[in-house]
Design an enzyme around this catalytic site. Structure first.
Site, PDB file in Angstrom:
ATOM      1  N   LEU A 231       0.542  -1.380   0.144  1.00 11.14           N
ATOM      2  CA  LEU A 231      -0.469  -0.141  -0.108  1.00 11.14           C
ATOM      3  C   LEU A 231       1.158   0.994  -0.233  1.00 11.14           C
ATOM      4  CD1 LEU A 231      -2.493   0.654   0.339  1.00 11.14           C
ATOM      5  CD2 LEU A 231      -2.737   1.446   3.111  1.00 11.14           C
ATOM      6  N   ASP A 232       0.623   1.982  -1.627  1.00 11.72           N
ATOM      7  CA  ASP A 232       1.700   3.423  -1.025  1.00 11.72           C
ATOM      8  C   ASP A 232       2.602   3.197  -1.703  1.00 11.72           C
ATOM      9  OD1 ASP A 232      -1.110   4.978  -1.250  1.00 11.72           O
ATOM     10  OD2 ASP A 232      -1.460   4.907   0.953  1.00 11.72           O
ATOM     11  N   GLU A 233       3.528   2.148  -1.375  1.00 16.03           N
ATOM     12  CA  GLU A 233       5.004   1.898  -1.819  1.00 16.03           C
ATOM     13  C   GLU A 233       5.358   1.299  -2.449  1.00 16.03           C
ATOM     14  OE1 GLU A 233       6.297  -0.118   1.810  1.00 16.03           O
ATOM     15  OE2 GLU A 233       5.510   0.414   3.445  1.00 16.03           O
TER      16      GLU A 233
END
Length: 288
Positions: A231-233
């Site tokens: 997530l978001d990485e």
């Protein structure tokens, strides 16, 4: 003077492979044999990973894209290249997903309408109806696909159906506030771009700009990245910041952040659709 009618069709070749001598010569020799003319060529040697990356924009007449792809396969096989070749002018069919913040959607729709991005938006998908009228002003179909804990699987199945039905090249999460499942991320790997504010991981949850205001931050920004199961990485494509000060209220900071988000996302979409982005593990090579 050469008129528009006299211009040859142009294409973009991108490739990545293990670094070794002779790669540039192999590509340029192939282009010469095809009768092509190089308009722009960029390359990058990742010395730490021993990988070579290259983007070539070229023009050629008398041969179609399928013929060139078939011909280049022989070169690629010799050097173990991971490569792609596209028309430089064919627009990317881009599906835009949005929730309740419409600044990025509005920016993408406007840029499409003015041909400032090489995209066509066949549809907008949202788990809310807030921007149905906005999409209608651009004559873009709007699909309302509600998402609840009980309907999440069906919603993602509908999303994947639309990707297939509309022949989508790129999915843009324009502040779409739903987490895609690991399975969907895998199916759309390298084809989904997300945008979020740069306060993560410091200010999580609701009202991050209000949290930042309380802490007296001096820079706010945005990050555009490819979507992965982390997530978001995912691999970062583009980032930018703008300065803020103590005189600004939380709503003013929110507006400044939205401006940065729209700009960063549009650049990421532009570079993707111009084939300027090559994945290098967890990083992205950007040929501006």
């Amino acid at each position: 003077m050469v008129s528009d009618q006299d211009q040859l069709p142009s294409y973009v070749l991108t490739l990545a492979c293990q670094d070794r001598p002779g790669l540039v010569f192999a590509v340029s020799s192939w282009l010469m044999d095809m009768g092509g003319n190089i308009l722009d060529s960029q390359q990058f040697d990742d010395r730490m990973g021993h990988q070579f990356f290259m983007r070539v924009h070229f023009e050629v007449g008398g041969v179609d894209l399928d013929q060139m792809r078939s011909s280049f396969e022989q070169v690629a096989a010799v050097y173990g290249m991971d490569w792609q070749m596209f028309s430089a002018v064919a627009p990317y069919r881009t599906l835009v997903l949005v929730s309740k913040f419409g600044h990025c959607l509005n920016d993408l729709l406007f840029r499409q309408s003015t041909s400032s991005l090489n995209i066509v938006i066949p549809a907008v998908v949202s788990n809310h109806r807030d921007f149905e009228r906005l999409a209608a002003t651009y004559d873009v179909p709007y699909y309302h696909v509600p998402v609840t804990p009980d309907t999440k699987d069906q919603a993602e199945a509908r999303l994947l159906e639309l990707v297939d039905e509309l022949d989508i090249d790129l999915v843009v999460l324009a502040r779409y506030m739903q987490v895609l499942s690991d399975e969907t991320c895998k199916k759309l790997e390298g084809k989904v771009i997300n945008i979020h504010h740069s306060f993560l991981p410091s200010f999580k949850g609701a009202k991050p700009y209000h949290q930042a205001h309380e802490r007296g931050v001096k820079l706010i920004g945005a990050t555009a990245h490819y979507v992965t199961a982390d997530l978001d990485e995912g691999p970062i494509i583009e980032q930018d910041v703008t300065r803020v000060n103590h005189r600004m209220t939380p709503p003013e900071m929110v507006q400044a952040g939205r401006d940065v988000e729209a700009q960063v996302l549009s650049r990421a979409v532009r570079w993707h659709t111009e084939q300027r982005l090559l994945l290098d593990g967890s990083r992205v090579v950007v040929f501006p």
